[in-house]
Design a protein around this motif. Structure first.
Motif: not given
Length: 103
Positions: A56-77
């Protein structure tokens, strides 16, 4: 079947609707509040702090990223999330203008 009236509305009306739609769920508000207080949080951090399943949190994070409210920085997995300050400022301006113009 109905179709979207996207083209019958102004660009600003569509942009404002997209912003409010992205914010129209209490879980997304909780996630945004959490990230704003805990920058560079992972999904697992949020699962431990917010009473929602990881999917559920992953799904909402995807929505927030799509709306550009948040950004993610990958480090490994892992992905570390933070507020997209530039878009947050534009969102604030858009919301203020909307409420000012609809008084």
């Amino acid at each position: 079947m109905g179709h979207s009236k996207f083209y019958t509305h102004t660009i600003e009306q569509n942009r404002t609707a997209k912003i409010f739609k992205a914010l129209a769920h209490p879980a997304r508000i909780a996630i945004l509040e959490y990230i704003s207080k805990n920058p560079n949080s992972t999904c697992n951090d949020m699962v431990n702090a917010i009473d929602l399943a990881q999917a559920t949190i992953s799904q909402h994070l995807s929505e927030l990223r799509a709306a550009q409210f948040i950004k993610g920085k990958s480090s490994g997995k892992k992905v570390y999330y933070s507020i997209n300050i530039d878009n947050w400022y534009r969102t604030h301006q858009t919301a203020n203008l909307f409420f000012k113009n609809t008084q």
